[in-house]
Design a protein around this motif. Structure first.
Motif, PDB file in Angstrom:
ATOM      1  N   PHE A 159      19.886  73.457  56.266  1.00  0.00           N
ATOM      2  CA  PHE A 159      20.908  73.961  57.220  1.00  0.00           C
ATOM      3  C   PHE A 159      22.072  73.347  56.804  1.00  0.00           C
ATOM      4  CE2 PHE A 159      18.244  71.324  59.278  1.00  0.00           C
ATOM      5  CZ  PHE A 159      19.332  70.467  60.131  1.00  0.00           C
ATOM      6  N   GLN A 160      23.136  74.054  57.118  1.00  0.00           N
ATOM      7  CA  GLN A 160      24.766  73.512  56.786  1.00  0.00           C
ATOM      8  C   GLN A 160      24.930  72.666  57.740  1.00  0.00           C
ATOM      9  OE1 GLN A 160      27.043  77.169  57.084  1.00  0.00           O
ATOM     10  NE2 GLN A 160      28.206  76.230  58.788  1.00  0.00           N
ATOM     11  N   PRO A 161      25.785  71.632  57.611  1.00  0.00           N
ATOM     12  CA  PRO A 161      26.159  70.494  58.717  1.00  0.00           C
ATOM     13  C   PRO A 161      26.431  71.201  60.014  1.00  0.00           C
ATOM     14  CG  PRO A 161      26.981  70.217  56.398  1.00  0.00           C
ATOM     15  CD  PRO A 161      26.783  71.393  56.308  1.00  0.00           C
ATOM     16  N   THR A 162      26.154  70.137  61.093  1.00  0.00           N
ATOM     17  CA  THR A 162      26.074  70.789  62.291  1.00  0.00           C
ATOM     18  C   THR A 162      27.315  70.335  63.148  1.00  0.00           C
ATOM     19  OG1 THR A 162      25.048  68.804  63.240  1.00  0.00           O
ATOM     20  CG2 THR A 162      23.605  70.817  62.765  1.00  0.00           C
ATOM     21  N   TYR A 163      28.436  69.520  62.512  1.00  0.00           N
ATOM     22  CA  TYR A 163      29.706  68.989  62.977  1.00  0.00           C
ATOM     23  C   TYR A 163      30.609  68.937  61.780  1.00  0.00           C
ATOM     24  CZ  TYR A 163      32.680  65.190  64.947  1.00  0.00           C
ATOM     25  OH  TYR A 163      33.630  64.581  65.475  1.00  0.00           O
ATOM     26  N   LYS A 164      31.847  69.221  62.152  1.00  0.00           N
ATOM     27  CA  LYS A 164      32.660  69.535  63.357  1.00  0.00           C
ATOM     28  C   LYS A 164      33.217  70.917  63.204  1.00  0.00           C
ATOM     29  CE  LYS A 164      36.135  67.945  66.766  1.00  0.00           C
ATOM     30  NZ  LYS A 164      37.102  66.995  66.942  1.00  0.00           N
ATOM     31  N   TYR A 165      32.994  71.723  64.227  1.00  0.00           N
ATOM     32  CA  TYR A 165      33.387  73.003  64.560  1.00  0.00           C
ATOM     33  C   TYR A 165      34.678  73.229  65.370  1.00  0.00           C
ATOM     34  CZ  TYR A 165      29.189  74.317  61.738  1.00  0.00           C
ATOM     35  OH  TYR A 165      28.378  74.439  60.785  1.00  0.00           O
ATOM     36  N   ASN A 166      35.397  74.244  65.409  1.00  0.00           N
ATOM     37  CA  ASN A 166      36.602  74.585  66.307  1.00  0.00           C
ATOM     38  C   ASN A 166      35.405  75.325  67.395  1.00  0.00           C
ATOM     39  OD1 ASN A 166      38.635  73.774  65.016  1.00  0.00           O
ATOM     40  ND2 ASN A 166      38.889  75.827  63.851  1.00  0.00           N
ATOM     41  N   PRO A 167      35.500  74.622  68.707  1.00  0.00           N
ATOM     42  CA  PRO A 167      34.813  75.400  69.819  1.00  0.00           C
ATOM     43  C   PRO A 167      35.136  76.821  69.892  1.00  0.00           C
ATOM     44  CG  PRO A 167      35.939  73.063  70.378  1.00  0.00           C
ATOM     45  CD  PRO A 167      36.323  73.361  69.167  1.00  0.00           C
ATOM     46  N   SER A 224      33.874  78.926  67.865  1.00  0.00           N
ATOM     47  CA  SER A 224      33.570  79.830  66.619  1.00  0.00           C
ATOM     48  C   SER A 224      32.729  78.967  65.611  1.00  0.00           C
ATOM     49  CB  SER A 224      35.147  79.593  66.107  1.00  0.00           C
ATOM     50  OG  SER A 224      35.322  78.595  65.469  1.00  0.00           O
ATOM     51  N   ASP A 225      32.601  79.587  64.225  1.00  0.00           N
ATOM     52  CA  ASP A 225      31.718  78.912  63.201  1.00  0.00           C
ATOM     53  C   ASP A 225      32.776  78.384  62.459  1.00  0.00           C
ATOM     54  OD1 ASP A 225      29.508  79.634  64.320  1.00  0.00           O
ATOM     55  OD2 ASP A 225      29.317  81.501  63.423  1.00  0.00           O
ATOM     56  N   ASP A 226      34.089  78.033  62.863  1.00  0.00           N
ATOM     57  CA  ASP A 226      35.082  77.738  61.753  1.00  0.00           C
ATOM     58  C   ASP A 226      35.223  76.197  61.760  1.00  0.00           C
ATOM     59  OD1 ASP A 226      36.005  80.385  61.152  1.00  0.00           O
ATOM     60  OD2 ASP A 226      37.345  80.310  62.843  1.00  0.00           O
ATOM     61  N   TRP A 227      35.295  75.406  60.623  1.00  0.00           N
ATOM     62  CA  TRP A 227      35.333  74.168  60.563  1.00  0.00           C
ATOM     63  C   TRP A 227      36.490  73.489  61.132  1.00  0.00           C
ATOM     64  CZ3 TRP A 227      30.869  72.272  59.504  1.00  0.00           C
ATOM     65  CH2 TRP A 227      29.851  73.048  58.562  1.00  0.00           C
ATOM     66  N   ASP A 228      36.395  72.342  61.746  1.00  0.00           N
ATOM     67  CA  ASP A 228      37.508  71.710  62.552  1.00  0.00           C
ATOM     68  C   ASP A 228      38.941  71.723  61.707  1.00  0.00           C
ATOM     69  OD1 ASP A 228      39.106  69.962  64.050  1.00  0.00           O
ATOM     70  OD2 ASP A 228      38.541  68.070  63.055  1.00  0.00           O
ATOM     71  N   ASP A 229      39.825  72.386  62.042  1.00  0.00           N
ATOM     72  CA  ASP A 229      41.376  72.447  61.922  1.00  0.00           C
ATOM     73  C   ASP A 229      42.343  71.633  62.478  1.00  0.00           C
ATOM     74  OD1 ASP A 229      41.550  74.099  63.752  1.00  0.00           O
ATOM     75  OD2 ASP A 229      41.966  75.918  62.579  1.00  0.00           O
ATOM     76  N   SER A 230      41.971  70.648  63.191  1.00  0.00           N
ATOM     77  CA  SER A 230      42.642  69.907  64.136  1.00  0.00           C
ATOM     78  C   SER A 230      43.421  69.055  63.126  1.00  0.00           C
ATOM     79  CB  SER A 230      41.990  69.204  65.235  1.00  0.00           C
ATOM     80  OG  SER A 230      40.952  68.268  64.562  1.00  0.00           O
ATOM     81  N   ALA A 231      44.256  67.978  63.691  1.00  0.00           N
ATOM     82  CA  ALA A 231      44.883  66.929  63.061  1.00  0.00           C
ATOM     83  C   ALA A 231      44.038  66.025  62.410  1.00  0.00           C
ATOM     84  CB  ALA A 231      45.825  66.309  63.949  1.00  0.00           C
ATOM     85  N   CYS A 262      40.858  66.611  61.295  1.00  0.00           N
ATOM     86  CA  CYS A 262      40.134  67.412  60.201  1.00  0.00           C
ATOM     87  C   CYS A 262      38.815  66.824  60.054  1.00  0.00           C
ATOM     88  CB  CYS A 262      41.098  67.552  59.151  1.00  0.00           C
ATOM     89  SG  CYS A 262      40.873  68.830  57.929  1.00  0.00           S
ATOM     90  N   ARG A 263      37.925  66.650  60.563  1.00  0.00           N
ATOM     91  CA  ARG A 263      36.737  65.717  60.283  1.00  0.00           C
ATOM     92  C   ARG A 263      35.994  66.598  59.014  1.00  0.00           C
ATOM     93  NH1 ARG A 263      37.623  61.047  62.840  1.00  0.00           N
ATOM     94  NH2 ARG A 263      37.758  61.443  65.185  1.00  0.00           N
ATOM     95  N   VAL A 264      35.538  65.775  58.196  1.00  0.00           N
ATOM     96  CA  VAL A 264      34.709  66.252  57.262  1.00  0.00           C
ATOM     97  C   VAL A 264      33.404  66.748  57.659  1.00  0.00           C
ATOM     98  CG1 VAL A 264      33.413  65.676  55.120  1.00  0.00           C
ATOM     99  CG2 VAL A 264      35.594  64.919  55.586  1.00  0.00           C
ATOM    100  N   PRO A 265      32.804  67.571  57.554  1.00  0.00           N
ATOM    101  CA  PRO A 265      31.569  68.388  58.053  1.00  0.00           C
ATOM    102  C   PRO A 265      30.400  67.159  57.819  1.00  0.00           C
ATOM    103  CG  PRO A 265      32.368  70.115  56.956  1.00  0.00           C
ATOM    104  CD  PRO A 265      33.298  68.777  56.618  1.00  0.00           C
ATOM    105  N   ALA A 266      29.499  66.902  58.626  1.00  0.00           N
ATOM    106  CA  ALA A 266      28.392  66.101  58.592  1.00  0.00           C
ATOM    107  C   ALA A 266      27.270  66.655  59.272  1.00  0.00           C
ATOM    108  CB  ALA A 266      28.781  64.958  58.900  1.00  0.00           C
ATOM    109  N   TRP A 267      25.951  66.220  59.007  1.00  0.00           N
ATOM    110  CA  TRP A 267      24.754  66.368  59.938  1.00  0.00           C
ATOM    111  C   TRP A 267      24.685  65.421  60.838  1.00  0.00           C
ATOM    112  CZ3 TRP A 267      23.961  67.057  54.155  1.00  0.00           C
ATOM    113  CH2 TRP A 267      23.904  68.370  54.000  1.00  0.00           C
ATOM    114  N   CYS A 268      25.193  65.425  61.662  1.00  0.00           N
ATOM    115  CA  CYS A 268      25.356  64.321  62.834  1.00  0.00           C
ATOM    116  C   CYS A 268      23.942  64.441  63.747  1.00  0.00           C
ATOM    117  CB  CYS A 268      26.565  64.510  63.781  1.00  0.00           C
ATOM    118  SG  CYS A 268      28.020  64.053  63.128  1.00  0.00           S
TER     119      CYS A 268
END
Length: 773
Positions: free
Chosen positions: A422-430, A432-439, A441-447
């Motif tokens: 399954f795809q990494p579980t972190y980090k998403y924009n709360p 939604s299913d969109d990856w983090d686009d904040s300042a 900009c965390r790299v996705p990871a299986w946390c």
């Protein structure tokens, strides 16, 4: 982190005779203290035991307390929300006066087969009321019931079940005052089915210990493995409240599991939750979990607010650990250390008194879940997203820190993890299913991960759940088939009778005797907060024995405070061995006397055998003086490192009065101890803008290096240190080790009283400088 373990599916588990134990707390506490807080000065809680009460709604947890009030004895039942620590955690449910007609009888198990170690079911009758309660096996329960029966005497009126409000109104005189802070639903009486017999008290001693040990050895002859379905889930909710149903996560399979183990992280990020260790969101999420369990079965539910629980299911022991480890990609070594610390420090009190503490890995099955925070090693954001888009999770997983650390055997040795598909579980924009686009900009990871250890565990599924969107994490679940040891009653009875017959032949056995591999122990060059361990082996002869280190005459403990034996007591089968570790560590409570020479590393341990003789062990060593544990005034007079000073000089300076004229010593003292100045100076120069200073712990090897520099170095500044956090922690440990704080005890109260006045504070500060009261 809240940990919810929904144990023992009702209908099927009851038909199969599941015996889920009540021992599920990381630190077992005396809950009588919480009950006593609810009572008046004339009322006394004599004993309290936690049990499971049968009600019309199902099985509910209750605290049973034996209370004396105004010369009368009564049995009181309390509802409780969690491990009862304070009065706020309990609420009076009903009161039974112990008078004529009151009875407590043990309900025998099916076919009258007594199984040592199983829970005890008792029927409490009083007037028209009848309660059925299951209590945990052990001497604590037997002592409680014995005290209740002692107070049952003829010639008194019948006891009646009292509603708490009626008790407060006076219909049952002498009842404890009502506590109304927690409104909980009282249980109803459920009559016991089947015959009852007089309550028997099982003696606890060497013979019982031996029977249990032999039964454990023969366990394979009277148990068989039966698979039970476990659901294990973890969810970092980022401080959010539940929105919508959790069924896409908790009830996605057609077959309902037998046991739910659900762990949360970041349940509440507010400062109030941190300081008061309580949060309304715990109830919100517990309700959301309860409403989302599989509709195909009914569950008895329990909620634990710690990082781990343990329980016994049939004859197998299960431990569930919920962990939230250090964040940030570069902190993988700290995460490894935190896992090791949890395994080393987390210990459980067994139900039986006198038994050694149980570690996490001493269970048949261990389920480890949580936001473990392991990231991807130095991966480009766009490359990671491309691999995720093509679902090439195998290639991406090769860069996973947890996989790398486990393959190097640096963490979670002996544990397994399922294949990640399954795809990494972190980090998403709360939301939604969109990856983090904040300042950031965390790299996705299986946390968020689930691991397990145990020979009888089979993984059926391992997945994330994209349907839940209210956090920056996605929840993860794993379904296991766990082989549980189920007792065959006839085989057990045969094994038990065989053991009893063999023990009967040993009644005339000789006095136990053991052989020690070593009796003299020398600890060389002991340093402050540096653990040293010496081991020896106790080899037993042909007679089973119990051993224990005992205190010498006129002494409270069996050893000096800088020493401990592990284990300090235990049981040995014939011709068996046990390794004893003698651990020596000098800390803030012992360092001052060792620095001054008032105390030495010398002790005699007495190893006592039950029904046998005593053995004497000699312990000695030499302690290297350290600035840690020295009075601050002493350090001001030390121009040289403490290791270069003569013992007589250290002793004279350490024992001199706090307020001493400078003429006491030939040279004028330093204004500030050089050790304190070096640490503060380094932090001022290099750590003023360090994030998390004094909040994030340092590394142990670096602290030891700093300590040695301070104790032996001749430079005016510290050498190169990898981490400012280690220097900050060393400073805190230094201040903590001072026998007299910087603001001495004599001036402490006046300093507090003057805190709101600049003028008076200046006077106090000047008085401290001049060494005046």
């Amino acid at each position: 982190a809240g940990l919810a373990a929904d144990v023992e599916r009702g209908a099927r588990a009851q038909e199969e005779g599941a015996a889920a134990g009540l021992e599920a707390a990381a630190h077992k506490m005396d809950q009588s203290v919480a009950i006593q807080e609810t009572l008046s000065a004339e009322e006394t809680c004599l004993a309290t035991v936690q049990g499971i009460l049968a009600t019309e709604e199902g099985m509910e947890s209750r605290l049973l307390s034996l209370i004396e009030s105004h010369g009368k004895s009564m049995l009181c039942l309390y509802t409780h929300r969690r491990m009862a620590i304070t009065a706020e955690d309990v609420c009076l449910d009903r009161v039974l006066l112990i008078q004529e007609g009151f009875a407590v009888e043990e309900v025998p198990p099916e076919n009258n087969l007594q199984i040592p170690g199983s829970d005890v079911t008792v029927q409490v009758t009083s007037g028209g009321a009848s309660l059925l309660v299951r209590l945990p096996f052990g001497s604590h329960t037997q002592t409680f019931l014995r005290e209740v029966r002692r107070r049952c005497s003829p010639g008194k009126k019948d006891a009646t079940a009292a509603d708490p409000e009626q008790s407060a109104a006076g219909e049952v005189t002498g009842a404890p005052r009502l506590k109304t802070a927690n409104k909980m639903v009282p249980s109803s009486s459920v009559p016991a089915s089947g015959p009852t017999q007089g309550l028997s008290t099982r003696p606890c001693g060497l013979r019982d210990t031996l029977v249990k040990s032999l039964l454990k050895q023969k366990e394979s002859s009277y148990t068989h493995l039966q698979n039970f379905r476990f659901f294990v889930g973890t969810y970092n909710v980022n401080g959010q409240s539940p929105r919508g149903s959790l069924r896409p996560w908790l009830s996605q399979d057609g077959e309902p599991p037998d046991i739910y183990c659900v762990g949360f992280q970041e349940l509440d990020l507010s400062k109030e939750a941190f300081f008061f260790n309580d949060t309304p969101k715990e109830e919100e999420w517990f309700k959301a979990v309860t409403e989302s369990l599989h509709p195909g079965a009914k569950y008895a539910k329990g909620n634990k607010g710690g990082v781990a629980i343990r329980f016994q299911f049939h004859n197998s022991t299960v431990c569930v650990v919920n962990a939230h480890l250090a964040a940030h990609p570069e902190e993988y070594e700290r995460r490894n250390q935190e896992v090791r610390d949890i395994c080393a420090r987390m210990q459980f009190h067994p139900l039986e008194p006198g038994c050694p503490l149980l570690a996490i890995k001493e269970h048949d099955v261990v389920l480890w879940l949580g936001d473990l925070n392991y990231r991807l090693e130095e991966q480009d954001m766009e490359r990671v997203k491309k691999l995720i888009q093509t679902q090439d999770f195998q290639a991406l997983h090769q860069h996973d820190q947890l996989k790398i650390q486990r393959e190097a055997k640096l963490v979670f040795e002996g544990f397994q993890e399922g294949e990640i598909s399954f795809q990494p579980t972190y980090k998403y924009n709360p939301g939604s299913d969109d990856w983090d686009d904040s300042a950031e900009c965390r790299v996705p990871a299986w946390c968020d991960r689930i691991l397990w250890s145990g020979k009888t565990v089979s993984l059926l599924s391992y997945q994330s759940h994209m349907a839940l969107k209210n956090s920056d994490h996605k929840p993860v679940s794993a379904i296991f088939d766990v082989g549980v040891k189920v007792v065959d009653k006839k085989s057990y009875c045969k094994a038990f009778e065989g053991i009893v017959r063999s023990l009967d032949k040993m009644e005339n056995a000789s006095i136990p005797s053991v052989t020690l591999s070593k009796r003299e122990f020398l600890f060389k060059d002991v340093k402050y907060l540096q653990l040293q361990v010496e081991s020896f082996t106790i080899s037993n002869g042909p007679v089973p024995c119990q051993f224990e280190f005992i205190s010498k005459p006129n002494e409270d403990a069996y050893c000096k405070p800088w020493l401990i034996a592990k284990p300090s007591k235990g049981f040995l089968m014939p011709d068996s061995e046990v390794v004893i570790a003698l651990e020596l560590c000098v800390n803030k409570s012992t360092a001052t006397a060792l620095n001054s020479g008032e105390e030495k590393l010398e002790d005699i341990l007495v190893l006592h055998l039950d029904r046998g003789k005593d053995y004497f062990l000699s312990v000695s060593g030499n302690y290297l003086p350290s600035c840690f544990g020295c009075p601050i005034q002493t350090l001001c007079y030390m121009k040289e490192p403490i290791r270069e000073m003569l013992p007589e000089a250290i002793r004279e300076l350490t024992l001199m009065p706090l307020l001493t004229d400078d003429a006491f010593w030939e040279e004028k003292p330093l204004d500030v101890p050089k050790e304190l100045w070096m640490m503060v100076d380094l932090l001022c120069r290099s750590a003023c803008h360090q994030e998390g200073l004094f909040q994030q712990p340092g590394l142990r090897p670096e602290f030891e290096q700093i300590r040695d520099w301070l104790d032996t170095g001749t430079l005016d500044v510290l050498g190169p240190v990898a981490s400012n956090h280690s220097v900050a922690e060393a400073l805190l440990l230094f201040l903590e080790s001072l026998p007299e704080p910087v603001v001495c005890y004599k001036s402490y109260r006046s300093s507090l009283e003057c805190a709101n006045s600049y003028e008076m504070s200046s006077q106090v500060r000047q008085a401290l400088r001049e060494g005046q009261d």
